[in-house]
Scaffold this active site. Structure first.
Site, short mmCIF file in Angstrom:
data_model
loop_
_atom_site.label_atom_id
_atom_site.label_comp_id
_atom_site.label_asym_id
_atom_site.label_seq_id
_atom_site.Cartn_x
_atom_site.Cartn_y
_atom_site.Cartn_z
N LEU A 243 0.83 -1.21 0.00
CA LEU A 243 0.00 0.00 0.00
C LEU A 243 0.86 1.25 0.00
O LEU A 243 1.75 1.38 0.84
CB LEU A 243 -0.88 0.03 1.26
CG LEU A 243 -1.67 -1.22 1.61
CD1 LEU A 243 -2.35 -1.04 2.96
CD2 LEU A 243 -2.68 -1.53 0.52
N ARG A 244 0.59 2.15 -0.94
CA ARG A 244 1.28 3.45 -0.91
C ARG A 244 0.46 4.42 -0.08
O ARG A 244 -0.76 4.48 -0.22
CB ARG A 244 1.38 4.04 -2.32
CG ARG A 244 2.47 3.45 -3.17
CD ARG A 244 2.24 3.83 -4.61
NE ARG A 244 0.91 3.40 -5.04
CZ ARG A 244 0.26 3.89 -6.09
NH1 ARG A 244 0.80 4.84 -6.82
NH2 ARG A 244 -0.94 3.44 -6.43
N LYS B 248 8.91 -8.68 -0.20
CA LYS B 248 8.57 -7.30 0.20
C LYS B 248 9.81 -6.39 0.16
O LYS B 248 9.77 -5.28 -0.36
CB LYS B 248 7.95 -7.33 1.60
CG LYS B 248 7.74 -5.99 2.26
CD LYS B 248 6.68 -5.16 1.56
CE LYS B 248 6.73 -3.72 1.98
NZ LYS B 248 5.51 -3.17 2.44
N GLY C 198 13.69 13.55 -8.38
CA GLY C 198 13.22 14.44 -7.31
C GLY C 198 14.28 14.59 -6.23
O GLY C 198 15.47 14.35 -6.47
N GLY D 270 11.72 9.27 0.37
CA GLY D 270 11.56 9.40 1.81
C GLY D 270 10.45 8.49 2.30
O GLY D 270 10.14 7.49 1.65
N CYS E 203 9.00 3.81 4.67
CA CYS E 203 9.23 2.46 4.11
C CYS E 203 10.54 2.31 3.36
O CYS E 203 11.41 1.53 3.76
CB CYS E 203 8.07 2.09 3.22
SG CYS E 203 6.49 2.23 4.05
N ARG F 171 7.84 11.60 7.88
CA ARG F 171 8.99 10.76 8.24
C ARG F 171 9.98 10.66 7.07
O ARG F 171 9.58 10.41 5.94
CB ARG F 171 8.53 9.37 8.68
CG ARG F 171 7.92 9.37 10.08
CD ARG F 171 7.37 8.03 10.45
NE ARG F 171 6.15 7.74 9.73
CZ ARG F 171 5.47 6.60 9.82
NH1 ARG F 171 5.93 5.64 10.60
NH2 ARG F 171 4.35 6.41 9.14
C1 UGA Z 1 6.01 2.36 -0.59
C2 UGA Z 1 5.63 1.38 -1.71
O1 UGA Z 1 5.40 2.09 -2.92
C3 UGA Z 1 4.42 0.54 -1.33
O2 UGA Z 1 4.16 -0.42 -2.34
C4 UGA Z 1 4.71 -0.17 0.00
O3 UGA Z 1 3.60 -0.93 0.44
C5 UGA Z 1 5.03 0.85 1.06
O4 UGA Z 1 6.18 1.63 0.63
C6 UGA Z 1 5.35 0.10 2.34
O5 UGA Z 1 6.36 -0.60 2.38
O6 UGA Z 1 4.51 0.09 3.24
P1 UGA Z 1 5.13 4.78 0.16
O7 UGA Z 1 6.35 4.84 1.01
O8 UGA Z 1 3.82 5.14 0.74
O9 UGA Z 1 4.95 3.30 -0.46
O10 UGA Z 1 5.33 5.80 -1.05
P2 UGA Z 1 5.82 5.75 -2.57
O11 UGA Z 1 4.74 6.28 -3.42
O12 UGA Z 1 6.38 4.45 -2.93
O13 UGA Z 1 7.00 6.84 -2.54
C7 UGA Z 1 8.18 6.65 -1.77
C8 UGA Z 1 9.16 7.79 -2.00
O14 UGA Z 1 9.69 7.75 -3.32
C9 UGA Z 1 8.54 9.18 -1.86
O15 UGA Z 1 9.45 10.02 -1.19
C10 UGA Z 1 8.34 9.65 -3.29
O16 UGA Z 1 8.34 11.05 -3.45
C11 UGA Z 1 9.55 9.02 -3.95
N1 UGA Z 1 9.38 8.81 -5.41
C12 UGA Z 1 8.47 7.92 -5.87
C13 UGA Z 1 10.20 9.53 -6.30
O17 UGA Z 1 11.06 10.35 -5.89
N2 UGA Z 1 10.06 9.28 -7.64
C14 UGA Z 1 9.15 8.39 -8.12
O18 UGA Z 1 9.11 8.21 -9.37
C15 UGA Z 1 8.34 7.69 -7.22
#
Ligand code: UGA
Length: 430
Positions: free
Chosen positions: A152-153, A203, A252, A256, A259, A327
């Site tokens: 889950l994001r 995972k 970017g 962060g 996760c 976080r």
């Molecule tokens: C992430 C995973 O995407 C989920 O599948 C997973 O379940 C979750 O961790 C977890 O382990 O519980 P999340 O941390 O909510 O989800 O957010 P993401 O959308 O994955 O983004 C993570 C980071 O990467 C953010 O800081 C975002 O800005 C950055 N990001 C993401 C980028 O800099 N570029 C991108 O193209 C995508």
């Protein structure tokens, strides 16, 4: 089927609400009295689009209930999801004390056959650890432990729950597999059924691979800046190759959240513990840690290292849009670095300000909206790509700012903005 969820944190609450919405009777056990009181009154402890409505609907239908009563609920449950926190230690290892405590407590209370599902992100070997705890303390020995990691994001959790790319079931018996498949029957998505250890590593591999993709494109962005190329076009072109895919290639300020940083570090720790030098994960972790530092150098370059009488506006402090979570947020780290200079910082974020205030210095001004935050500033730094920042009234912005200079860390604007009189800096474009 009676389902019990232990822990009403992010994962537990989404799991509880969505399973109740599938029609199951779900009991969620939460120890924190304040949180429990809020939940009972229909208030959720964090911002997640769509969750509150679904939560209230199921609370009203009485399929979803919250309690701190443990014994009675555990002994009458068919399936128990462990959704407690596994915070990281300084060395990257996950702290499993909550999982250990809960397994011990469960072991003393289960009566008939029970499926205990590990939903928290836990290092390889945790299912075995739960099994051992259950065996040690339970005389009936009638249980199965399943590893069922979540994907889950934050900000998109309901959609990710309802339309997952895959459902991972790590278990040792057909009986447990059947029960999990019954729970997720409505989803009609592909299953990967495997043993517990494989499910656990999936995972970490999943999250670390995505973190690698982001870090890779961030480094290509740095190179693009130095050679006069455009990273967005590079990302688009390589993303069109089906073997690479377009997602998670947005450059970017570095990844962060609660996760990716934690899971990459934990993967490295697990590698070290098991005689495997995970060189790529180590490089990704280091590159991401250094990224905010290099962005601060960029800020210094733009201001010519002069911060006296300078006001800097930061738009976006949550680690990504549609969440109030700060976080490991690059915005927090950057604000701390800038905070060491003489510059005055003004911040606005649609949801993350309450949490950010707890993390940052009192001298920072938290504003009521983006325009208030922009007033009399010499530099605007866009850190998080909230939709409302994509449609700023640029003429108003120009009038409000002392000097119309933008550092756009998410590339939500384009070079064309210079035609309006802005000095524009972005990621991976010259
Ligand atoms: C992430 C995973 O995407 C989920 O599948 C997973 O379940 C979750 O961790 C977890 O382990 O519980 P999340 O941390 O909510 O989800 O957010 P993401 O959308 O994955 O983004 C993570 C980071 O990467 C953010 O800081 C975002 O800005 C950055 N990001 C993401 C980028 O800099 N570029 C991108 O193209 C995508």
């Amino acid at each position: 089927m009676k389902i019990t969820i232990i822990g009403a944190g992010y994962v537990g609450l989404v799991q509880a609400v969505c399973l109740a919405d599938f029609g199951f009777n779900v009991i969620c056990i939460e120890k924190d009295t304040e949180k429990l009181r809020d939940l009972k009154f229909g208030k959720i402890p964090f911002y997640e689009p769509g969750l509150e409505d679904l939560f209230r609907k199921n609370l009203k239908s009485n399929r979803l209930n919250f309690t701190n009563e443990f014994s009675e609920n555990i002994s009458t449950s068919d399936v128990i999801f462990i959704c407690v926190g596994t915070p990281p230690k300084k060395n990257g290892e996950s702290n499993l004390s909550f999982v250990d405590q809960v397994s011990k407590d469960i072991s003393k209370k289960i009566k008939g056959y029970t499926v205990v599902v590990s939903k928290s992100t836990v290092p390889v070997g945790t299912s075995k650890r739960i099994e051992n705890s259950l065996k040690k303390n339970n005389s009936i020995k009638s249980f199965d432990v399943v590893s069922n990691p979540e994907f889950l994001r934050e900000g998109a959790a309901i959609n990710d729950f309802m339309r997952p790319d895959k459902i991972i079931i790590g278990c040792r018996t057909k009986k447990a597999e059947k029960i999990l498949k019954k729970i997720y029957k409505k989803l009609k998505r592909p299953y990967v059924v495997t043993n517990n250890e494989t499910a656990e590593i999936i995972k970490y591999a999943n999250n670390s691979f995505l973190a690698t993709k982001i870090t890779f494109i961030n480094e290509i962005a740095d190179l693009c800046e130095n050679i006069g190329a455009e990273v967005e076009t590079v990302a688009k072109a390589i993303g069109l190759d089906g073997r690479i895919g377009a997602k998670f290639l947005h450059p970017g300020p570095g990844y962060g959240g609660s996760c990716f940083p934690k899971d990459v570090k934990s993967l490295i720790y697990q590698g070290n513990k098991n005689s495997t030098d995970l060189k790529i994960a180590k490089a990704v972790d280091r590159a991401n840690d250094l990224r905010v530092k290099s962005l601060f150098q960029r800020v210094k370059k733009i201001t010519k290292n002069k911060f006296n009488n300078i006001q800097i506006c930061i738009l976006g402090i949550s680690f990504k849009p549609e969440t109030d979570d700060v976080r490991e947020s690059p915005g927090i780290k950057l604000a701390r670095d800038i905070g060491k200079t003489k510059a005055k910082i003004k911040i606005y974020d649609p949801q993350g300000m309450k949490n950010a205030k707890k993390e940052l210095s009192k001298s920072i001004e938290f504003c009521n909206d983006e325009y208030e935050a922009l007033k009399n500033t010499n530099l605007l730094i866009i850190v998080t790509e909230w939709n409302q920042f994509k449609n700023l009234d640029l003429l108003k912005v120009k009038k409000l700012m002392k000097k119309p200079v933008i550092l756009d860390l998410r590339n939500i604007y384009s070079k064309d903005i210079v035609k309006l009189g802005f000095q524009y800096h972005s990621i991976g474009n010259n």
